[in-house]
Design an enzyme around this catalytic site. Structure first.
Site, short mmCIF file in Angstrom:
data_model
loop_
_atom_site.label_atom_id
_atom_site.label_comp_id
_atom_site.label_asym_id
_atom_site.label_seq_id
_atom_site.Cartn_x
_atom_site.Cartn_y
_atom_site.Cartn_z
N TRP A 10 4.54 -6.61 -9.36
CA TRP A 10 5.21 -6.88 -8.07
C TRP A 10 4.78 -5.89 -6.99
CZ3 TRP A 10 11.14 -7.85 -9.32
CH2 TRP A 10 11.25 -8.92 -10.22
N LYS A 11 4.15 -4.80 -7.37
CA LYS A 11 3.78 -3.74 -6.42
C LYS A 11 5.04 -3.29 -5.66
CE LYS A 11 -0.89 -5.50 -6.49
NZ LYS A 11 -2.16 -5.69 -5.83
N GLY A 176 -5.89 -9.08 -3.65
CA GLY A 176 -5.15 -9.38 -2.43
C GLY A 176 -6.02 -9.95 -1.31
N GLY A 237 -0.84 -10.21 -8.99
CA GLY A 237 -0.15 -9.55 -7.88
C GLY A 237 0.63 -10.56 -7.07
#
Ligand code: 13P
Length: 253
Positions: A10-11, A176, A237
């Site tokens: 989840w960062k 990302g 992510g």
């Protein structure tokens, strides 16, 4: 047989309420789908571990993971979280050496050795990340770059320890960015990583270690990537923040 694993990183995202909603949705979807042969790991921020732990209780293929641990066992390190704290809390997996930690927090290959050792001593399964930046990919030295990351951080480990690791190959240029590695690029690097592990620890150990792919892995490319012989799952992510997308990735094998 190698474990198939899909881990959500989840960062630094989601409030506690949002994290609970996401987890409940994932739990319900995973229960409904036939995913029993896939190990699912949720790696929320530390402060959400308690809430997530409660919600995944009783679901036998979803495990709790952390995004980091300290390279020190305990002591005056304000703001740090140790491997023993995570283990005593019921955490099973810990991501170590994510490229964001290497880049923004100055984590070095030798620091990562200490983290891996502490994680193992405390019974955690490290998900050890490696992967090359764009310039290294473009000049064609990515295989040497990644195998060097593994040698420097991991090759001091004993056989009984290395085999407890999960490796995640995450090319930095794909994280990302929406630009995923092709399934052939992923397979090539995963095979290289496995051969490298075999060169030090033997074929049997290397064959039994799970190697995950990470970097813009989404429902629409996961099937192709996971179909490759040396890809044993994903470290996800952005798509791990959407319950439907994450569950669709889990069912992509
Ligand atoms: P994205 O899936 O958002 O590219 O992130 C990958 C990653 O860094 C997982 O650890």
């Amino acid at each position: 047989m190698r474990k198939k694993i899909v881990a959500g990183n989840w960062k630094m995202n989601l409030t506690q309420t949002e994290g609970q909603k996401l987890t409940s949705e994932i739990v319900n979807m995973i229960k409904d789908e036939s995913t029993q042969d896939v190990t699912v790991v949720l790696n929320p921020p530390f402060v959400h571990l308690q809430a997530v732990k409660k919600l995944i209780e009783g679901v036998n293929n979803i495990y709790l993971g952390a995004q980091n641990c300290s390279d020190k066992a305990s002591g005056a390190y304000t703001g740090e979280i140790s491997a023993s704290m995570l283990a005593s809390f019921g955490v099973s997996y810990v991501i170590i050496g994510h490229s964001e930690r290497r880049e923004y927090f100055g984590e070095t290959n030798s620091m990562l050795t200490d983290k891996v050792k502490l994680a193992l001593e405390n019974g955690l399964t490290p998900i050890f990340c490696c992967g090359e930046p764009l310039d290294i990919r473009e000049n064609g030295t990515h295989a040497a770059y990644v195998t060097n990351q593994l040698s420097e951080s991991l090759f001091g480990l004993e056989e009984q320890d290395i085999k407890r690791l999960v490796i995640a190959y995450e090319p930095i240029w794909a994280i990302g960015t929406g630009k995923t590695a092709s399934s052939d690029q992923a397979q090539e690097m995963h095979a290289t990583i496995r051969e490298h592990l075999a060169s030090k620890y033997g074929k049997e150990i290397a064959e039994n270690m799970s190697i995950l792919y990470g970097g813009s892995c989404k429902p629409d490319n996961a099937k192709d990537i996971f179909s490759k012989p040396d890809v044993d799952g994903g470290l996800i992510g952005g798509a791990s923040l959407k319950s439907r997308d994450f569950t669709d990735i889990v069912t992509s094998f």
